[in-house]
Design a protein around this motif. Structure first.
Motif: not given
Ligand code: NAI
Ligand code: 13P
Length: 430
Positions: A79-80, A173, A205, A320, A344, A346
């Motif tokens: 999502s992010f 994060k 997001a 989450r 995710t 974290e």
């Molecule tokens: N969703 C949000 O509102 C926000 C998220 N974040 C941070 O962004 C980071 C990512 O989170 P989200 O996008 O929310 O997670 P998510 O759960 O929505 O998606 C995770 C993504 O990472 C991919 N992924 C997982 N393992 C992988 C690997 N080994 N290689 C390549 N891709 C891989 C998955 O396929 C998926 O597309 C986290 O650290 C989160 O804390 C930061 C700000 C806001």
């Protein structure tokens, strides 16, 4: 016998002395904080700016008026990563979103939506999608990484052969499992020559996809990189503020996940606003205390990446981490909650890392330790909360007035309290 006047005078002079002593003590503390703050602010200065850094610096005036010059890659199709790539594409930057699954890439390109993580939100039609990692990162100015913390090192290693001057910005994060490494540590280890930054702030997001006004922080020692990120992502809906306290900004983003879990759990017990305010502010005290030990500037925690993100994630079911806490508070096990979430969170790993680190380093983190006891040691939540409330006398803001009990004494008290806390199955809790 002392006349009332004399006694008054004595009191005044005694008070003056106490005031003076306490003000000297405070000044000493403040000096210590500022010294640390200055040291952490100085950080590593690059003697040789990377080619991108020099080029970006040269073109800065132009980039501000014309961000389309920037070529960006976003790694991670969750999502992010998707929401941030969409912002950049909408600003006219040449933007590629790398997603590891080929079928997902095809589906995203066809439907211009991220069906799994952001269903129902149309993405900008200029956004490009790829599952080819090398092609995605080659010839780019900035590579933004938005994979979970547990996959960060692997992702960096995979792109290392294709790095030839690009800058890297972490959007993650989290913390690495078992090493307590932050993302900036991993970047420095895997790609020591690279120009880098971290971005963090109250950025749910879905709210960003809804164009709800939001703001974030880019922290980097490189001014050109800070400006380039501001130019790439800034819009009427999204403001990007700058900082050079990398440690403080990334710790804010990682630590607040712990307290979002605590707040989600508290919400399951239908606590009042006073209680929520207490959790939030004591969480901020823990975050800044831990941050200072790790070399961050405590004042950073008053900014968007500190109190800002703490507030957003502690107040919203869109978080989450908050949802994980809420499920735990409703009696679910951690494994079942993580499975049900399917995204995710974290904080689940961060609690373990910070609990361990704080225990070893003797940093007083009562909320973190209490949460760890509930989640991983099967202690009853209400009993643990009661012991937290009974813990010794503390000062409100320790950077204003030092605690009058040593941390060691309080930690010992917590330990006894913790071991006296009944397990979930004990009769007393039924
Ligand atoms: N969703 C949000 O509102 C926000 C998220 N974040 C941070 O962004 C980071 C990512 O989170 P989200 O996008 O929310 O997670 P998510 O759960 O929505 O998606 C995770 C993504 O990472 C991919 N992924 C997982 N393992 C992988 C690997 N080994 N290689 C390549 N891709 C891989 C998955 O396929 C998926 O597309 C986290 O650290 C989160 O804390 C930061 C700000 C806001
Ligand atoms: O960091 C976030 C918002 O700033 C997202 O929080 P969650 O990972 O808990 O959803």
């Amino acid at each position: 016998m002392t006349s009332p006047n004399n006694s008054n005078k004595n009191n005044i002079s005694a008070n003056n002395k106490t005031d003076k002593e306490s003000s000297e003590k405070q000044n000493g503390m403040l000096a210590g904080i500022f010294e640390r703050a200055t040291k952490s602010g100085l950080g590593r200065k690059k003697s040789n700016p990377s080619p991108v850094e020099s080029a970006v610096a040269k073109d800065m005036a132009d980039i501000h008026s014309n961000p389309t010059k920037l070529r960006l890659a976003f790694l991670g199709g969750g999502s992010f990563g998707t929401a941030m790539a969409n912002l950049a594409a909408r600003n006219g930057c040449d933007t590629t979103l790398w997603v590891r699954n080929k079928r997902t890439v095809k589906a995203m390109a066809k439907t211009q939506t991220n069906k799994k993580y952001l269903p129902g939100y149309k993405l900008d039609d200029r956004l490009k999608y790829s599952h080819d990692l090398a092609a995605s990162v080659k010839d780019k100015d900035i590579i933004f990484i938005a994979v979970p913390g547990l996959a960060f090192r692997e992702t960096l290693k995979n792109i290392a052969p294709f790095i030839s001057g690009q800058s890297i910005v972490s959007l993650t994060k989290g913390m690495e499992k078992d090493t307590f490494a932050m993302m900036s540590d991993i970047i420095k280890e895997v790609l020591p020559e690279v120009n880098f930054g971290v971005m963090s702030g109250p950025n749910l997001a879905i709210e960003i996809m809804k164009n709800m006004p939001s703001a974030t922080v880019i922290a980097s020692e490189s001014e050109p990189l800070r400006h380039a990120v501001q130019a790439a992502l800034h819009s009427a809906f999204f403001r990007v503020f700058a900082s050079d306290d990398i440690r403080g900004v990334e710790l804010g983003g990682a630590l607040k996940n712990i307290y979002a879990i605590a707040m989600g759990m508290a919400a399951a017990y239908e606590v009042g606003e006073n209680t929520k305010a207490m959790i939030l502010t004591r969480a901020l005290a823990e975050m800044s205390r831990f941050g200072v030990e790790e070399g961050a500037n405590p004042l950073t925690f008053l900014g968007l990446s500190g109190v800002g993100d703490l507030y957003a994630t502690c107040s919203s079911e869109l978080s989450r981490n908050y949802r994980i806490g809420n499920m735990l508070g409703r009696g679910m096990s951690i494994d079942a909650a993580v499975k049900k979430l399917g995204q995710t969170a974290e904080g689940v790993n961060t609690i373990q890392q910070v609990h361990e680190k704080a225990t070893k380093a003797g940093i007083y983190m009562p909320i973190t330790h209490a949460l760890y006891a509930v989640i991983y040691e099967d202690k009853a939540a209400l009993g643990v909360a009661l012991h937290l409330m009974e813990a010794g006398f503390r000062s409100d803001v320790e950077f204003v007035m030092a605690h009058d009990h040593s941390n060691a004494a309080l930690t010992a008290h917590m330990k006894t309290s913790g071991s006296n806390t009944k397990s979930k199955d004990s009769d007393a809790d039924k």
